[in-house]
Design an enzyme around this catalytic site. Structure first.
Site, PDB file in Angstrom:
ATOM      1  N   CYS A 138       0.811  -1.229   0.000  1.00  0.00           N
ATOM      2  CA  CYS A 138       0.000   0.000   0.000  1.00  0.00           C
ATOM      3  C   CYS A 138       0.839   1.270   0.000  1.00  0.00           C
ATOM      4  O   CYS A 138       0.387   2.316  -0.450  1.00  0.00           O
ATOM      5  CB  CYS A 138      -0.903   0.039   1.221  1.00  0.00           C
ATOM      6  SG  CYS A 138      -2.026  -1.350   1.290  1.00  0.00           S
ATOM      7  N   HIS A 198      -8.831   2.737  -3.071  1.00  0.00           N
ATOM      8  CA  HIS A 198      -7.438   2.546  -2.658  1.00  0.00           C
ATOM      9  C   HIS A 198      -6.762   1.547  -3.594  1.00  0.00           C
ATOM     10  O   HIS A 198      -6.641   0.370  -3.264  1.00  0.00           O
ATOM     11  CB  HIS A 198      -7.429   2.061  -1.199  1.00  0.00           C
ATOM     12  CG  HIS A 198      -6.093   1.685  -0.644  1.00  0.00           C
ATOM     13  ND1 HIS A 198      -4.903   2.237  -1.078  1.00  0.00           N
ATOM     14  CD2 HIS A 198      -5.752   0.798   0.335  1.00  0.00           C
ATOM     15  CE1 HIS A 198      -3.897   1.699  -0.396  1.00  0.00           C
ATOM     16  NE2 HIS A 198      -4.388   0.816   0.451  1.00  0.00           N
ATOM     17  N   CYS A 200      -1.018   2.655   6.528  1.00  0.00           N
ATOM     18  CA  CYS A 200      -0.629   1.335   7.016  1.00  0.00           C
ATOM     19  C   CYS A 200      -0.266   0.473   5.820  1.00  0.00           C
ATOM     20  O   CYS A 200      -0.683   0.741   4.692  1.00  0.00           O
ATOM     21  CB  CYS A 200      -1.727   0.694   7.845  1.00  0.00           C
ATOM     22  SG  CYS A 200      -3.277   0.455   6.974  1.00  0.00           S
ATOM     23  N   GLY A 205       0.667  -3.664   4.418  1.00  0.00           N
ATOM     24  CA  GLY A 205       0.519  -5.089   4.662  1.00  0.00           C
ATOM     25  C   GLY A 205       1.767  -5.702   5.286  1.00  0.00           C
ATOM     26  O   GLY A 205       2.871  -5.169   5.164  1.00  0.00           O
TER      27      GLY A 205
HETATM   28  C1  LIG Z   1     -14.623  -5.363   1.898  1.00  0.00           C
HETATM   29  C2  LIG Z   1     -14.543  -6.062   0.567  1.00  0.00           C
HETATM   30  C3  LIG Z   1     -14.258  -7.560   0.745  1.00  0.00           C
HETATM   31  C4  LIG Z   1     -15.873  -5.884  -0.145  1.00  0.00           C
HETATM   32  O1  LIG Z   1     -15.779  -6.392  -1.415  1.00  0.00           O
HETATM   33  P1  LIG Z   1     -17.061  -6.524  -2.330  1.00  0.00           P
HETATM   34  O2  LIG Z   1     -18.041  -7.430  -1.672  1.00  0.00           O
HETATM   35  O3  LIG Z   1     -16.606  -6.827  -3.697  1.00  0.00           O
HETATM   36  O4  LIG Z   1     -17.603  -5.030  -2.276  1.00  0.00           O
HETATM   37  P2  LIG Z   1     -18.855  -4.393  -2.949  1.00  0.00           P
HETATM   38  O5  LIG Z   1     -18.481  -3.074  -3.441  1.00  0.00           O
HETATM   39  O6  LIG Z   1     -19.482  -5.361  -3.895  1.00  0.00           O
HETATM   40  O7  LIG Z   1     -19.800  -4.156  -1.727  1.00  0.00           O
HETATM   41  C5  LIG Z   1     -20.500  -5.221  -1.072  1.00  0.00           C
HETATM   42  C6  LIG Z   1     -21.903  -4.766  -0.792  1.00  0.00           C
HETATM   43  O8  LIG Z   1     -21.873  -3.635   0.079  1.00  0.00           O
HETATM   44  C7  LIG Z   1     -22.578  -2.577  -0.489  1.00  0.00           C
HETATM   45  N1  LIG Z   1     -21.942  -1.312  -0.104  1.00  0.00           N
HETATM   46  C8  LIG Z   1     -20.633  -1.023  -0.171  1.00  0.00           C
HETATM   47  N2  LIG Z   1     -20.418   0.217   0.268  1.00  0.00           N
HETATM   48  C9  LIG Z   1     -21.600   0.719   0.606  1.00  0.00           C
HETATM   49  C10 LIG Z   1     -22.028   1.966   1.113  1.00  0.00           C
HETATM   50  N3  LIG Z   1     -21.156   2.950   1.354  1.00  0.00           N
HETATM   51  N4  LIG Z   1     -23.331   2.150   1.348  1.00  0.00           N
HETATM   52  C11 LIG Z   1     -24.212   1.170   1.095  1.00  0.00           C
HETATM   53  N5  LIG Z   1     -23.879  -0.022   0.618  1.00  0.00           N
HETATM   54  C12 LIG Z   1     -22.584  -0.249   0.373  1.00  0.00           C
HETATM   55  C13 LIG Z   1     -22.527  -2.824  -1.959  1.00  0.00           C
HETATM   56  O9  LIG Z   1     -23.610  -2.211  -2.625  1.00  0.00           O
HETATM   57  C14 LIG Z   1     -22.616  -4.307  -2.046  1.00  0.00           C
HETATM   58  O10 LIG Z   1     -23.977  -4.684  -1.927  1.00  0.00           O
HETATM   59  P3  LIG Z   1     -24.587  -5.875  -2.786  1.00  0.00           P
HETATM   60  O11 LIG Z   1     -23.802  -7.093  -2.350  1.00  0.00           O
HETATM   61  O12 LIG Z   1     -25.995  -5.875  -2.395  1.00  0.00           O
HETATM   62  O13 LIG Z   1     -24.325  -5.502  -4.202  1.00  0.00           O
HETATM   63  C15 LIG Z   1     -13.413  -5.474  -0.314  1.00  0.00           C
HETATM   64  O14 LIG Z   1     -13.775  -4.176  -0.696  1.00  0.00           O
HETATM   65  C16 LIG Z   1     -12.092  -5.454   0.381  1.00  0.00           C
HETATM   66  O15 LIG Z   1     -11.430  -6.484   0.487  1.00  0.00           O
HETATM   67  N6  LIG Z   1     -11.630  -4.275   0.853  1.00  0.00           N
HETATM   68  C17 LIG Z   1     -10.391  -4.122   1.532  1.00  0.00           C
HETATM   69  C18 LIG Z   1      -9.318  -3.858   0.533  1.00  0.00           C
HETATM   70  C19 LIG Z   1      -7.959  -4.032   1.186  1.00  0.00           C
HETATM   71  O16 LIG Z   1      -7.709  -4.945   1.920  1.00  0.00           O
HETATM   72  N7  LIG Z   1      -7.042  -3.141   0.853  1.00  0.00           N
HETATM   73  C20 LIG Z   1      -5.731  -3.205   1.371  1.00  0.00           C
HETATM   74  C21 LIG Z   1      -5.696  -2.538   2.666  1.00  0.00           C
HETATM   75  S1  LIG Z   1      -4.177  -2.861   3.510  1.00  0.00           S
END
Ligand SMILES: CC(C)(COP(=O)(O)OP(=O)(O)OC[C@H]1O[C@@H](n2cnc3c(N)ncnc32)[C@H](O)[C@@H]1OP(=O)(O)O)[C@@H](O)C(=O)NCCC(=O)NCCS
Lengths: 181, 406
Positions: B96, B354, B385, B387
């Protein structure tokens, strides 16, 4: 545009093996809030080794795309219209394979006239039009952009060419007759 | 040979709009290297006084350095961007904090006198290169319990961090996320973000994803203006049953690229380049990998102590929002309120997205804009932060500082 449509329909029947170019219309928001823009992409769905051409059905597709953006422009839904090609190719004009199929002088003229008529529409729309020569352009491919209000040529491009009249069934796509301003 | 350490300045920063990873995302049919090339070209276009031949290095970060993110991206992107062949380049990886590390590594070299002007940035196309693609962790990590198994899954480390800070509830994380979306929407409405975005032409051939043909991306795709506590309350907690981390209070999976120009201050002045921020100090720190979100705290301690500053000297914070809990842990540690006005004024990664190795320069570009608007602030910091249990912090000074209060 009904006469053009009929003309092209007739020609399309003579030319069943045409590699058909689609004229995709996609809308985008211009930077700095400059409004909504309709961009037509000419694409025959094949890679750059099969350049995009203008057979009768392809011209009909472009005609239909222009119908759509003409209406949007008239309705004030868009502030500009652009036309461009698939990666590496803008459009290379006539489908030379089709030339051999055309036995009658009238048929060749019909497609030629159909092409000019469709391209010319780009100069009569309610909003400015832009041709983005993103790749190879020859003959009718050059001509289509000459009817636009503005043109840009990608720096990635070798100089564009108009083939000599003998090898093109619109005389050099008439490109020589409409010189860019 | 006597040596003088030179001041290093942030001249300019730009980025592509960020996209959602996946088949419907705006960049699904766009190569990662093309994204970073767009950003480099935009830097040159915006800084016509800079002769590209003066660029001494192109450092580009990517986490997954294969395919269109491989091939020594800094070098290949430089050629693709039209830089003279005489300009070298290399690739960087600190997950990151890739772009942030591209900045600090080249900045250190500028201070040392090896370079005058550099391009530093990053890219991550998480659609073409999902997190963890091709990784092959040494089995000893687990067999010798060098790290907890959860350490490899960033979302799980965020749940672990919630465990460490029981006062940071899901409710607080969601409240933070709602504010991030609100601030980002306001920053867009006020035109703060768009001025540093480079429009990207994108192609789409899959009609299921929307209109086909060429399009132009001019805004971030992940933003969800209008997010409320209610809309977040019901979201799944994919990293733990009855957990606290959701798609709503975490950054998403995104595609995007950033690039910045850095220079020795004397060279920037000589060439008439803008001076948007002055580098004060930087530091990296390691923490337990299973709570990697804690990383910004020791990194910030180190960076502040090197600068002879304390947290109260910092007038503006740009903290990467990988997860709301990780920002809240930082704020809680320093006794800063969750909604403190100095923190992420334009919102953060929860709203914008991100794309891992690109994000560091987004933080810097936003801080530079805030410095310009707030000359009463002298110091700001960018922190994130990383990984496998790390934190990264850069402290910056505002060249517009007018002697005001902070
Ligand atoms: C959290 C995570 C697993 C979600 O992935 P995802 O399921 O593909 O995410 P989506 O965008 O499809 O969102 C999932 C659901 O939440 C809903 N949602 C997401 N943000 C929302 C918001 N702000 N308000 C309302 N609903 C929301 C989406 O509409 C979706 O709904 P659905 O399943 O009914 O379509 C993924 O984003 C992730 O791994 N994030 C972390 C990334 C990371 O680790 N980065 C490195 C950091 S060190």
């Amino acid at each position: 545009m009904s006469t053009t449509t009929e003309l092209l329909k007739g020609a399309a029947e003579l030319f069943p093996g045409e590699v058909v170019t689609q004229a995709h219309v996609r809308h985008l928001d211009l930077p700095a809030g400059a409004g909504r823009f309709a961009l037509i992409t000419l694409d025959n769905g094949l890679d750059h080794t099969k350049p995009t051409t203008f057979g009768p059905q392809s011209l009909a597709n472009l005609d239909a795309a222009i119908d759509q953006v003409e209406k949007e422009a008239a309705d004030g839904a868009i502030t500009g219209i652009g036309i461009t090609g698939k990666p590496f190719i803008f459009a290379v004009g006539a489908d030379l394979k089709g030339v051999e199929l055309l036995k009658e002088r009238e048929d060749a003229l019909a497609i030629g006239k159909g092409g000019h008529d469709v391209f010319r529409r780009l100069s009569g729309l309610a909003v400015p039009t832009f041709a983005y020569y993103n790749g190879a352009a020859m003959g009718g491919g050059v001509e289509v952009g000459l009817h636009c209000t503005y043109r840009t040529v990608s720096r990635a491009l070798p100089p564009s060419r108009c083939p000599r009249s003998s090898s093109a069934w619109f005389p050099a796509g008439a490109a020589a007759h409409c010189s860019p301003t | 040979m006597p040596r003088t350490i030179r001041d290093v300045v942030f001249v300019d920063g730009v980025r592509t709009p960020f996209g959602k990873a996946g088949p419907k995302g705006i960049y699904h049919e766009t190569r990662a290297d093309d994204l970073v090339v767009k950003a480099i070209r935009e830097l040159l276009r915006r800084n016509p006084d800079l002769d590209p031949a003066r660029i001494d290095e192109v450092a580009i970060a990517a986490t997954t350095q294969i395919g269109d993110q491989g091939l020594t991206l800094g070098r290949t992107a430089g050629i693709l961007a039209g830089l003279p062949q005489s300009v070298p380049g290399y690739s960087i990886d600190r997950m990151c904090a890739g772009a942030l590390t591209a900045v600090t590594s080249t900045a250190g070299s500028i201070a040392f006198g090896a370079y005058d002007v550099v391009v530093a940035g990053g890219v991550e196309h998480m659609g073409r290169h999902p997190m963890g693609e091709g990784v092959d962790p040494n089995p000893r990590f687990v067999s010798e319990k060098l790290v907890d198994e959860s350490a490899l899954f960033m979302g799980m480390t965020a749940e672990n961090l919630h465990d460490r800070y029981p006062t940071i509830t899901k409710r607080r994380a969601d409240e933070y996320a709602v504010r991030s979306q609100e601030k980002a929407a306001k920053a867009y409405a006020d035109g703060k973000i768009q001025q540093d975005l480079v429009p990207v032409s994108v192609r789409r051939t899959n009609a299921e994803a929307g209109e086909t043909g060429w399009g132009l991306v001019t805004a971030d795709e992940p933003m969800r203006p209008g997010t409320t506590m209610e809309s977040l309350a019901g979201l799944k907690t994919p990293f733990r049953a009855h957990g606290r981390v959701t798609a709503g209070n975490a950054a998403g999976l995104n595609d995007g690229a950033t690039a910045s120009l850095l220079a020795a201050e004397d060279v920037a002045r000589e060439l008439g380049l803008p001076v948007k921020m002055r580098l004060v100090s930087y530091a990296f720190a390691g923490v337990e990998p299973e709570v990697m979100g804690y990383g910004p705290i020791p990194a910030t301690e180190k960076a502040l102590s090197k600068a002879g500053l304390s947290i109260s000297d910092i007038g503006l914070f740009e903290i990467n929002e990988a997860f709301a809990v990780q920002v809240l842990a930082f704020l809680e540690h320093y006794g800063i309120a969750d909604d403190d006005a100095r923190v992420n004024q334009y919102g953060g990664a929860i709203a914008y997205g991100h794309p891992l190795a690109s994000s560091g320069v987004r933080l810097m570009t936003q801080l530079a804009r805030q410095f310009e608007e707030q000359p009463e602030v002298r110091y700001g910091l960018t922190t994130m932060c990383v990984g496998f249990g790390m934190g990264a912090t850069v402290v910056w000074e505002n060249p517009n500082f007018n002697g005001g209060s902070k």
